[in-house]
Design a protein around this motif. Sequence first.
Motif, mmCIF file in Angstrom:
data_model
loop_
_atom_site.group_PDB
_atom_site.id
_atom_site.type_symbol
_atom_site.label_atom_id
_atom_site.label_comp_id
_atom_site.label_asym_id
_atom_site.label_seq_id
_atom_site.Cartn_x
_atom_site.Cartn_y
_atom_site.Cartn_z
ATOM 1 N N UNK A 114 0.821 -1.208 0.000
ATOM 2 C CA UNK A 114 0.000 0.000 0.000
ATOM 3 C C UNK A 114 0.860 1.266 0.000
ATOM 4 N N UNK A 115 2.044 1.223 0.589
ATOM 5 C CA UNK A 115 2.900 2.414 0.609
ATOM 6 C C UNK A 115 3.513 2.685 -0.772
ATOM 7 N N UNK A 116 3.717 1.639 -1.544
ATOM 8 C CA UNK A 116 4.182 1.838 -2.920
ATOM 9 C C UNK A 116 3.083 2.508 -3.732
ATOM 10 N N UNK A 117 1.861 2.028 -3.551
ATOM 11 C CA UNK A 117 0.725 2.622 -4.254
ATOM 12 C C UNK A 117 0.540 4.075 -3.823
ATOM 13 N N UNK A 118 0.767 4.350 -2.549
ATOM 14 C CA UNK A 118 0.692 5.723 -2.040
ATOM 15 C C UNK A 118 1.647 6.632 -2.808
ATOM 16 N N UNK A 119 2.889 6.184 -2.994
ATOM 17 C CA UNK A 119 3.883 6.985 -3.708
ATOM 18 C C UNK A 119 3.485 7.185 -5.165
#
Length: 303
Positions: free
Chosen positions: A265-270
């Motif tokens: 999810x943090x990759x998608x956030x970026x």
Amino acid sequence: MERAVRTWLTQLDVERGVSAHTLAAYTRDARRYVAHLAEQGITAPGDVTELHVSGFLASLRAGDDEHPPLAATSAARTLVAVRGLHKFLALEGETAHNPAQDVAPPAPPSRLPKAIGRDEVTRLIDAAGVGDGAIPLRDQALLEVLYGTGARISEAVGLDLDDLDLDIGAARLLGKGGKERVVPLGSYAVDAVRAWLVRGRPELSAKGKAGPALFLNRRGARLSRQSAWEVITTAAGRADLSGHVSPHTLRHSFATHLLEGGADVRVVQELLGHASVTTTQIYTMVTVDQLREVYAQSHPRAR
């Protein structure tokens, strides 16, 4: 409290001239509020505390024998009336402070973003490329970029030629607050953009002052957000998806499909350019709902 309410409503009507509809709504809300306070043994404005106001708000959400539970938005509207009443009383010197000013309204439920399936994305992009000439090439490239990068429409139409590196497959997007981020550009998007740049853009750029803009309109100027929206809705109509597609659909689908594929999810956030991961986590709700559906249909003990 009843006298105070009457004075406040008169002030709203005579001095501020609120509409009859607003006055009726505030009257209804105030009467329910006064009745709730009376049940707590509170009849004087100066005896009301923040706890009484928050208790009233909780009662609105829970409902009672005479009233169904209120949705978050309706309860928040009622709180506006209560705040207005206490603000008036404080300004008039009837009370020492406003006990409602720090009571937060209930948060509305998170709205799940609307995404479409992978096959529907393919249908949508293919529909955008139907026809001959520069426009279908541009439209297909635009949709490939939107889905391939998760860009907002404003970010996509704001792209300049030097914002893309097609050799390595990357795009530089200018997001909210002027924040830049570099995102990967997949092979489908790269191929579609190359086709547009070689076989489509020169035709439109010859009609006007194109400048550095990647996507051009029929007059050779930068494509606008409104025109990009029309590209999507036109393609959706051709693909029989008009009831499911909005300007943000490809961005939502980008995020949902990444998470379904196992992306963190943090990759998608970026990639989306969200300032907080909390904003991105709403997409995890979509995938959880899909997991529940598959579970309910497939597991022998689910029913």
